[in-house]
Design a protein around this motif. Structure first.
Motif, PDB file in Angstrom:
ATOM      1  N   GLN A   1      11.943  19.497   1.880  1.00  0.00           N
ATOM      2  CA  GLN A   1      12.097  17.786   2.660  1.00  0.00           C
ATOM      3  C   GLN A   1      12.048  16.370   1.425  1.00  0.00           C
ATOM      4  OE1 GLN A   1       7.985  17.129   4.504  1.00  0.00           O
ATOM      5  NE2 GLN A   1       9.127  15.217   5.360  1.00  0.00           N
ATOM      6  N   ARG A   2      13.046  15.959   2.208  1.00  0.00           N
ATOM      7  CA  ARG A   2      13.124  15.024   0.454  1.00  0.00           C
ATOM      8  C   ARG A   2      12.198  13.354   0.731  1.00  0.00           C
ATOM      9  NH1 ARG A   2      17.561  13.944  -2.111  1.00  0.00           N
ATOM     10  NH2 ARG A   2      17.632  12.019  -2.106  1.00  0.00           N
ATOM     11  N   ASN A   3      11.132  13.436   2.383  1.00  0.00           N
ATOM     12  CA  ASN A   3      10.906  12.367   1.991  1.00  0.00           C
ATOM     13  C   ASN A   3       9.257  11.936   1.900  1.00  0.00           C
ATOM     14  OD1 ASN A   3      12.230  10.278   2.716  1.00  0.00           O
ATOM     15  ND2 ASN A   3      13.125  11.196   4.385  1.00  0.00           N
ATOM     16  N   ILE A   4       8.618  12.859   1.088  1.00  0.00           N
ATOM     17  CA  ILE A   4       6.965  13.820   0.425  1.00  0.00           C
ATOM     18  C   ILE A   4       5.914  12.242   0.779  1.00  0.00           C
ATOM     19  CG2 ILE A   4       5.644  15.602  -0.702  1.00  0.00           C
ATOM     20  CD1 ILE A   4       8.667  15.673  -1.787  1.00  0.00           C
ATOM     21  N   THR A   5       5.004  12.588   1.082  1.00  0.00           N
ATOM     22  CA  THR A   5       3.710  12.033   1.030  1.00  0.00           C
ATOM     23  C   THR A   5       2.710  12.151   0.696  1.00  0.00           C
ATOM     24  OG1 THR A   5       4.716  10.278   3.114  1.00  0.00           O
ATOM     25  CG2 THR A   5       2.899   9.934   2.727  1.00  0.00           C
ATOM     26  N   TRP A   6       2.152  11.240   0.040  1.00  0.00           N
ATOM     27  CA  TRP A   6       0.983  11.902  -0.811  1.00  0.00           C
ATOM     28  C   TRP A   6      -0.057  10.884  -0.486  1.00  0.00           C
ATOM     29  CZ3 TRP A   6      -1.738  11.328  -5.563  1.00  0.00           C
ATOM     30  CH2 TRP A   6      -2.910  12.024  -5.823  1.00  0.00           C
ATOM     31  N   SER A   7      -1.488  10.936   0.210  1.00  0.00           N
ATOM     32  CA  SER A   7      -1.956   9.777   1.177  1.00  0.00           C
ATOM     33  C   SER A   7      -2.723   9.587  -0.345  1.00  0.00           C
ATOM     34  CB  SER A   7      -3.048  10.477   1.932  1.00  0.00           C
ATOM     35  OG  SER A   7      -3.731   9.554   2.760  1.00  0.00           O
TER      36      SER A   7
ATOM     37  N   GLY B   1       0.731  -1.127  -0.157  1.00  0.00           N
ATOM     38  CA  GLY B   1      -0.017  -0.473   0.560  1.00  0.00           C
ATOM     39  C   GLY B   1       0.834   1.631  -0.612  1.00  0.00           C
ATOM     40  N   HIS B   2       2.090   0.955   0.244  1.00  0.00           N
ATOM     41  CA  HIS B   2       3.334   2.433   0.649  1.00  0.00           C
ATOM     42  C   HIS B   2       4.006   1.990  -1.142  1.00  0.00           C
ATOM     43  CE1 HIS B   2       1.364   3.046   4.247  1.00  0.00           C
ATOM     44  NE2 HIS B   2       2.008   2.395   5.075  1.00  0.00           N
ATOM     45  N   PHE B   3       3.520   3.237  -1.836  1.00  0.00           N
ATOM     46  CA  PHE B   3       4.326   2.625  -3.087  1.00  0.00           C
ATOM     47  C   PHE B   3       5.337   3.480  -3.379  1.00  0.00           C
ATOM     48  CE2 PHE B   3       0.162   1.400  -3.650  1.00  0.00           C
ATOM     49  CZ  PHE B   3       0.335  -0.318  -3.906  1.00  0.00           C
TER      50      PHE B   3
ATOM     51  N   TYR C   1      -4.697  -6.129  -5.899  1.00  0.00           N
ATOM     52  CA  TYR C   1      -3.593  -6.934  -6.327  1.00  0.00           C
ATOM     53  C   TYR C   1      -3.580  -7.365  -4.983  1.00  0.00           C
ATOM     54  CZ  TYR C   1      -4.993  -5.550 -10.726  1.00  0.00           C
ATOM     55  OH  TYR C   1      -5.429  -5.056 -12.855  1.00  0.00           O
ATOM     56  N   GLN C   2      -2.317  -6.274  -4.035  1.00  0.00           N
ATOM     57  CA  GLN C   2      -2.090  -6.964  -2.882  1.00  0.00           C
ATOM     58  C   GLN C   2      -3.116  -7.613  -1.760  1.00  0.00           C
ATOM     59  OE1 GLN C   2      -0.101  -3.114  -2.378  1.00  0.00           O
ATOM     60  NE2 GLN C   2       2.127  -3.939  -2.937  1.00  0.00           N
ATOM     61  N   ARG C   3      -4.267  -6.972  -2.051  1.00  0.00           N
ATOM     62  CA  ARG C   3      -4.427  -7.045  -1.196  1.00  0.00           C
ATOM     63  C   ARG C   3      -5.633  -8.734  -1.273  1.00  0.00           C
ATOM     64  NH1 ARG C   3      -7.290  -1.651  -1.141  1.00  0.00           N
ATOM     65  NH2 ARG C   3      -8.189  -2.419  -1.615  1.00  0.00           N
ATOM     66  N   ALA C   4      -5.676  -8.659  -2.902  1.00  0.00           N
ATOM     67  CA  ALA C   4      -6.262  -9.973  -3.341  1.00  0.00           C
ATOM     68  C   ALA C   4      -5.245 -10.880  -3.207  1.00  0.00           C
ATOM     69  CB  ALA C   4      -7.508  -9.343  -4.194  1.00  0.00           C
ATOM     70  N   GLY C   5      -3.804 -10.529  -3.511  1.00  0.00           N
ATOM     71  CA  GLY C   5      -2.929 -11.984  -3.889  1.00  0.00           C
ATOM     72  C   GLY C   5      -3.017 -11.297  -5.033  1.00  0.00           C
ATOM     73  N   GLU C   6      -3.623 -10.872  -6.081  1.00  0.00           N
ATOM     74  CA  GLU C   6      -3.561 -11.281  -7.415  1.00  0.00           C
ATOM     75  C   GLU C   6      -2.766 -10.656  -7.899  1.00  0.00           C
ATOM     76  OE1 GLU C   6      -7.003 -10.183 -10.746  1.00  0.00           O
ATOM     77  OE2 GLU C   6      -7.695 -10.114  -9.061  1.00  0.00           O
TER      78      GLU C   6
ATOM     79  N   THR D   1      -3.271   3.474   1.619  1.00  0.00           N
ATOM     80  CA  THR D   1      -2.524   3.973   0.696  1.00  0.00           C
ATOM     81  C   THR D   1      -2.269   5.615   0.214  1.00  0.00           C
ATOM     82  OG1 THR D   1      -4.920   1.871  -0.044  1.00  0.00           O
ATOM     83  CG2 THR D   1      -2.916   2.949  -1.965  1.00  0.00           C
ATOM     84  N   ASP D   2      -0.754   4.976   0.107  1.00  0.00           N
ATOM     85  CA  ASP D   2      -0.115   6.324   0.016  1.00  0.00           C
ATOM     86  C   ASP D   2       0.949   6.877  -1.521  1.00  0.00           C
ATOM     87  OD1 ASP D   2       2.179   5.723   1.365  1.00  0.00           O
ATOM     88  OD2 ASP D   2       1.428   6.342   2.800  1.00  0.00           O
ATOM     89  N   VAL D   3       1.458   7.267  -1.556  1.00  0.00           N
ATOM     90  CA  VAL D   3       2.467   7.347  -2.674  1.00  0.00           C
ATOM     91  C   VAL D   3       3.465   8.303  -2.369  1.00  0.00           C
ATOM     92  CG1 VAL D   3       3.359   8.442  -4.604  1.00  0.00           C
ATOM     93  CG2 VAL D   3       1.182   7.162  -5.080  1.00  0.00           C
ATOM     94  N   ARG D   4       4.920   7.754  -1.832  1.00  0.00           N
ATOM     95  CA  ARG D   4       5.503   8.706  -1.493  1.00  0.00           C
ATOM     96  C   ARG D   4       6.448   8.930  -2.161  1.00  0.00           C
ATOM     97  NH1 ARG D   4       6.034   4.858   4.662  1.00  0.00           N
ATOM     98  NH2 ARG D   4       3.922   5.039   5.613  1.00  0.00           N
TER      99      ARG D   4
END
Length: 282
Positions: free
Chosen positions: A90-96, A29-31, A198-203, A103-106
């Motif tokens: 800031q180098r570490n950026i998180t977008w929810s 979930g953390h991409f 996909y990750q949660r379903a294992g698909e 689920t977020d994009v980092r």
């Protein structure tokens, strides 16, 4: 008497620098922002692969870092000359994406800087990329534009540049101005949600890079005789013809899970053939 081997020392240093990545464990979930322009199957499988030390890969990263340091030095010099503040955001950026589903994009940019006027009115975001040759680059690469979009969304600069530096000749530099694009952000939003599902379903998702970006049904076949090279959507797809550099097929050549993906594709094609050969009950 030789006190130490330079070759061995270089390899040891690169391995030492990679230890942080090797010990890092990814969470579903953390991409990463840089993944948003890549094949969904590749991203999916990298969550299931332990990080391992790759000497060649670390060497490429090191070369890129040294180029970025060169550009940083140049920009610091120019910022001082223009009497503007030089800021490293800031180098570490998180977008929810979805709070409930976590689920977020980092973003952890390779090299991201900001030039900020003393009045605070203007800001400039610069993302530096390097390549062994930039002669063929006449526009910002799609996956780089996708990568930088969450940074623009989060930091809200008044202007953004993607800069390409030739690894073989630092005097060869190209820059492209990037504007914020809501459609790309929507694409990132939906892609992150889909990949987490996909990750949660294992698909396992389909091999996005191998397929037509228009219909997503037919696989692409490269025609090396055309200039520029083209890729045609094969049956049962739509038959569309694309410029090769407008597809993601190139990603397969550099994919860390290529062998696993090719085996999976072959197995699925075999299953389809078997199903077609099974006679119907009369």
């Amino acid at each position: 008497m030789v006190l130490f081997s330079v070759v061995d020392s270089v390899h040891e240093w690169l391995k030492k620098r990679s230890e942080t990545d090797i010990n890092y464990r990814r969470v579903a979930g953390h991409f990463r922002s840089g993944e948003m322009g890549y094949c969904e199957r590749q991203v999916y499988q990298t969550f299931n692969m332990p990080e391992t030390f790759d000497l060649s890969r670390q060497g490429v990263f090191a070369a890129g870092n040294w180029i970025e340091d060169f550009i940083k030095t140049v920009i610091q010099w120019k910022a001082k000359e223009l009497e503007v503040d030089y800021v490293i955001p800031q180098r570490n950026i998180t977008w929810s994406i979805d709070w409930e589903m976590d689920t977020d994009v980092r973003g952890k940019a390779d090299f991201l800087i900001m030039l900020k006027e003393r009045t605070g009115a203007e800001t400039q975001l610069i993302e530096v990329k390097s390549a062994y040759s930039i002669d063929h680059i006449d526009a910002p690469l799609k996956h780089h534009v996708t990568q930088v979009m969450p940074y623009i969304k989060t930091l809200e600069p008044t202007s953004t540049l993607i800069v390409y530096v030739d690894k073989n000749n630092f005097s060869k530099v190209k820059e492209f101005r990037i504007e914020y694009n809501e459609d790309i952000m929507f694409y990132i939003h939906e892609k992150a949600k889909r990949m987490h599902a996909y990750q949660r379903a294992g698909e396992i998702p389909f091999a996005e890079a191998k397929y037509c970006p228009k219909c997503k049904v037919g696989k692409l076949k490269v025609d090396h005789t055309t200039r520029p090279k083209s890729a045609t959507c094969q049956p049962p797809g739509c038959g569309a013809i694309h410029r090769l550099d407008e597809t993601n097929l190139w990603q397969c050549n550099y994919c860390p899970v290529k062998e696993w993906c090719d085996r999976l594709e072959a197995e699925r094609e075999k299953q389809k053939t078997v199903k077609l050969e099974v006679p119907k009950n009369e």
